[in-house]
Scaffold this motif. Structure first.
Motif, PDB file in Angstrom:
ATOM      1  N   LYS A   1     -19.005 -37.237  49.152  1.00 43.68           N
ATOM      2  CA  LYS A   1     -17.796 -36.409  49.015  1.00 43.68           C
ATOM      3  C   LYS A   1     -16.528 -37.227  49.257  1.00 43.68           C
ATOM      4  O   LYS A   1     -15.589 -37.214  48.459  1.00 43.68           O
TER       5      LYS A   1
ATOM      6  N   ILE B   1     -15.994 -46.520  53.902  1.00 46.31           N
ATOM      7  CA  ILE B   1     -15.930 -45.071  54.162  1.00 46.31           C
ATOM      8  C   ILE B   1     -16.843 -44.781  55.336  1.00 46.31           C
ATOM      9  O   ILE B   1     -18.006 -45.179  55.327  1.00 46.31           O
TER      10      ILE B   1
ATOM     11  N   ASN C   1     -24.095 -36.719  42.094  1.00 43.90           N
ATOM     12  CA  ASN C   1     -23.490 -38.037  42.364  1.00 43.90           C
ATOM     13  C   ASN C   1     -24.555 -39.137  42.490  1.00 43.90           C
ATOM     14  O   ASN C   1     -25.738 -38.842  42.595  1.00 43.90           O
TER      15      ASN C   1
ATOM     16  N   ASP D   1     -25.554 -43.950  39.438  1.00 47.66           N
ATOM     17  CA  ASP D   1     -25.672 -45.401  39.225  1.00 47.66           C
ATOM     18  C   ASP D   1     -26.903 -45.980  39.903  1.00 47.66           C
ATOM     19  O   ASP D   1     -27.320 -47.090  39.597  1.00 47.66           O
ATOM     20  N   LEU D   2     -27.487 -45.248  40.856  1.00 50.43           N
ATOM     21  CA  LEU D   2     -28.651 -45.783  41.579  1.00 50.43           C
ATOM     22  C   LEU D   2     -29.932 -45.568  40.777  1.00 50.43           C
ATOM     23  O   LEU D   2     -30.193 -44.460  40.302  1.00 50.43           O
TER      24      LEU D   2
ATOM     25  N   SER E   1     -20.767 -40.798  39.264  1.00 50.55           N
ATOM     26  CA  SER E   1     -20.916 -41.877  40.240  1.00 50.55           C
ATOM     27  C   SER E   1     -19.552 -42.158  40.827  1.00 50.55           C
ATOM     28  O   SER E   1     -18.604 -42.454  40.104  1.00 50.55           O
ATOM     29  N   ALA E   2     -19.474 -42.057  42.148  1.00 47.37           N
ATOM     30  CA  ALA E   2     -18.195 -42.347  42.807  1.00 47.37           C
ATOM     31  C   ALA E   2     -17.902 -43.835  42.742  1.00 47.37           C
ATOM     32  O   ALA E   2     -16.750 -44.249  42.854  1.00 47.37           O
TER      33      ALA E   2
HETATM   34  P1  G3D Z   1     -20.056 -37.871  52.496  1.00 50.38           P
HETATM   35  O1  G3D Z   1     -18.579 -37.858  52.629  1.00 50.38           O
HETATM   36  O2  G3D Z   1     -20.574 -36.872  51.524  1.00 50.38           O
HETATM   37  O3  G3D Z   1     -20.789 -37.752  53.808  1.00 50.38           O
HETATM   38  P2  G3D Z   1     -19.646 -40.647  51.874  1.00 50.38           P
HETATM   39  O4  G3D Z   1     -20.494 -39.295  51.892  1.00 50.38           O
HETATM   40  O5  G3D Z   1     -18.528 -40.560  50.922  1.00 50.38           O
HETATM   41  O6  G3D Z   1     -19.340 -41.028  53.288  1.00 50.38           O
HETATM   42  O7  G3D Z   1     -20.711 -41.657  51.244  1.00 50.38           O
HETATM   43  C1  G3D Z   1     -21.952 -41.925  51.888  1.00 50.38           C
HETATM   44  C2  G3D Z   1     -22.507 -43.245  51.372  1.00 50.38           C
HETATM   45  O8  G3D Z   1     -22.845 -43.127  49.984  1.00 50.38           O
HETATM   46  C3  G3D Z   1     -21.533 -44.430  51.450  1.00 50.38           C
HETATM   47  O9  G3D Z   1     -22.319 -45.584  51.661  1.00 50.38           O
HETATM   48  C4  G3D Z   1     -20.972 -44.508  50.039  1.00 50.38           C
HETATM   49  O10 G3D Z   1     -20.521 -45.790  49.681  1.00 50.38           O
HETATM   50  C5  G3D Z   1     -22.202 -44.139  49.230  1.00 50.38           C
HETATM   51  N1  G3D Z   1     -21.875 -43.572  47.906  1.00 50.38           N
HETATM   52  C6  G3D Z   1     -21.041 -42.537  47.652  1.00 50.38           C
HETATM   53  N2  G3D Z   1     -21.019 -42.267  46.336  1.00 50.38           N
HETATM   54  C7  G3D Z   1     -21.850 -43.166  45.746  1.00 50.38           C
HETATM   55  C8  G3D Z   1     -22.244 -43.385  44.384  1.00 50.38           C
HETATM   56  O11 G3D Z   1     -21.843 -42.727  43.435  1.00 50.38           O
HETATM   57  N3  G3D Z   1     -23.156 -44.410  44.177  1.00 50.38           N
HETATM   58  C9  G3D Z   1     -23.627 -45.187  45.196  1.00 50.38           C
HETATM   59  N4  G3D Z   1     -24.487 -46.152  44.882  1.00 50.38           N
HETATM   60  N5  G3D Z   1     -23.277 -44.980  46.481  1.00 50.38           N
HETATM   61  C10 G3D Z   1     -22.396 -44.001  46.757  1.00 50.38           C
HETATM   62  P3  G3D Z   1     -22.462 -46.330  53.074  1.00 50.38           P
HETATM   63  O12 G3D Z   1     -23.343 -47.484  52.768  1.00 50.38           O
HETATM   64  O13 G3D Z   1     -21.067 -46.710  53.467  1.00 50.38           O
HETATM   65  O14 G3D Z   1     -23.069 -45.341  54.002  1.00 50.38           O
END
Ligand code: G3D
Ligand code: MG
Length: 203
Positions: free
Chosen positions: A29, A44, A125, A128-129, A158-159
Motif C-alpha cells: 500500500k 519503506i 500488486n 513483477d514477482l 506492480s508498485a
Molecule cells: P504495506 O504498506 O501494504 O504494508 P509496503 O506494504 O508498501 O510497506 O511494502 C511491503 C514490501 O513489499 C516492501 O519490501 C516493498 O518494497 C515490497 N513491494 C511493494 N510493492 C511491490 C511490488 O509491486 N513488487 C515487489 N517485488 N515488491 C513490492 P521490503 O523488502 O522493504 O519489506
C-alpha cells in the motif's frame, strides 16, 4: 448561509475524494502511494499508524488514507470509514498463504454499513514477482464475483514497475466522480471533524 454549507460548497468546488487504502500488511500500500506521488520507494518501513497523502488526478484532489494492516491494527480501520468514497484493497499477489486471511478481512469490510456506497478497487500488486497469482486466481480467491453490494474492479499492478497503477486509479476517479459530481445525487464526502488514530505500536 451556515458554516457547514460554505465548507460543503468549497469542497464541491475543490472536487475532493476520500480514498482509503487497506489490505494486509506487506501488500504494498505505502509503496504504491509513494510511487504515485513520485516519492522514493527504496526505503519503506511498515506503517505502524497511518499516512495521509494528497494526490491530484486531473481536476480532482484525492485525500488518501493509508492505514497499517497488521492484525493488531485492523480493529482501528473502522475509525477511518466515515465519508469514504472509495476503498482500494491491495493484495500481495505472491502471498498465496495469506490469501484466505485477506478474503476474510475484505468480506468483513464490505459488510460495514459506513462503507455502503464506496467504490472498491482491488490492486493485485507485485505482479513483477515470479510465481505471483494471476488476476483470475485472485478474483476467485477473494470471491469478487459474488460481490453485489459494491461496484468493484480488480487491476493487476506492480508498485515497483508502476504498471497498472494509473489504470486502477483512473477507474476509481471516474467511478467516484460519476457518482459524486456528475449525477448530483449527493454532496461530496465530508471529512470527519476528528478521527481516533491507532496507537503507535512497536514492531
Ligand atoms: P504495506 O504498506 O501494504 O504494508 P509496503 O506494504 O508498501 O510497506 O511494502 C511491503 C514490501 O513489499 C516492501 O519490501 C516493498 O518494497 C515490497 N513491494 C511493494 N510493492 C511491490 C511490488 O509491486 N513488487 C515487489 N517485488 N515488491 C513490492 P521490503 O523488502 O522493504 O519489506
Ligand atoms: Mg504501509
Amino acid at each position: 448561509m451556515g458554516l457547514l454549507t460554505i465548507i460543503r460548497k468549497n469542497k464541491a468546488k475543490a472536487r475532493e475524494m476520500r480514498v482509503l487504502f487497506l489490505g494486509l500488511d506487506n501488500a504494498g500500500k505505502t509503496t504504491i502511494l509513494k510511487r504515485m506521488s513520485g516519492g522514493d520507494i527504496s526505503s519503506i518501513s511498515p506503517t505502524l499508524g497511518f499516512n495521509i497523502q494528497t494526490l491530484m488526478r486531473g481536476e480532482y484532489t484525492l485525500n488518501i488514507w493509508d492505514v497499517g494492516g497488521q492484525r493488531t491494527l485492523r480493529p482501528y480501520w473502522r475509525n477511518y470509514f466515515e465519508s469514504t468514497d472509495a476503498v482500494v484493497w491491495v493484495v500481495d499477489s505472491s502471498d498465496a498463504l495469506r490469501m484466505g486471511d485477506g478474503a476474510e478481512e475484505l468480506r468483513a469490510l464490505l459488510s460495514e454499513e459506513r462503507l455502503a456506497g464506496a467504490t472498491l478497487l482491488v490492486f493485485a500488486n507485485k505482479q513483477d514477482l515470479a510465481g505471483s497469482l494471476s488476476v483470475d486466481q485472485i478474483r476467485d480467491a477473494l470471491g469478487l464475483e459474488q460481490i453485489e453490494s459494491h461496484k468493484w474492479r480488480i487491476v493487476p499492478c506492480s508498485a515497483i514497475s508502476g504498471e497498472g497503477l494509473d489504470e486502477g486509479m483512473d477507474w476509481v476517479v471516474g467511478e467516484v466522480a460519476g457518482r459524486l459530481y456528475w449525477s448530483g445525487r449527493r454532496a461530496p464526502a465530508e471529512a470527519p471533524e476528528s478521527v481516533s488514530h491507532p496507537p503507535v505500536v512497536s514492531a
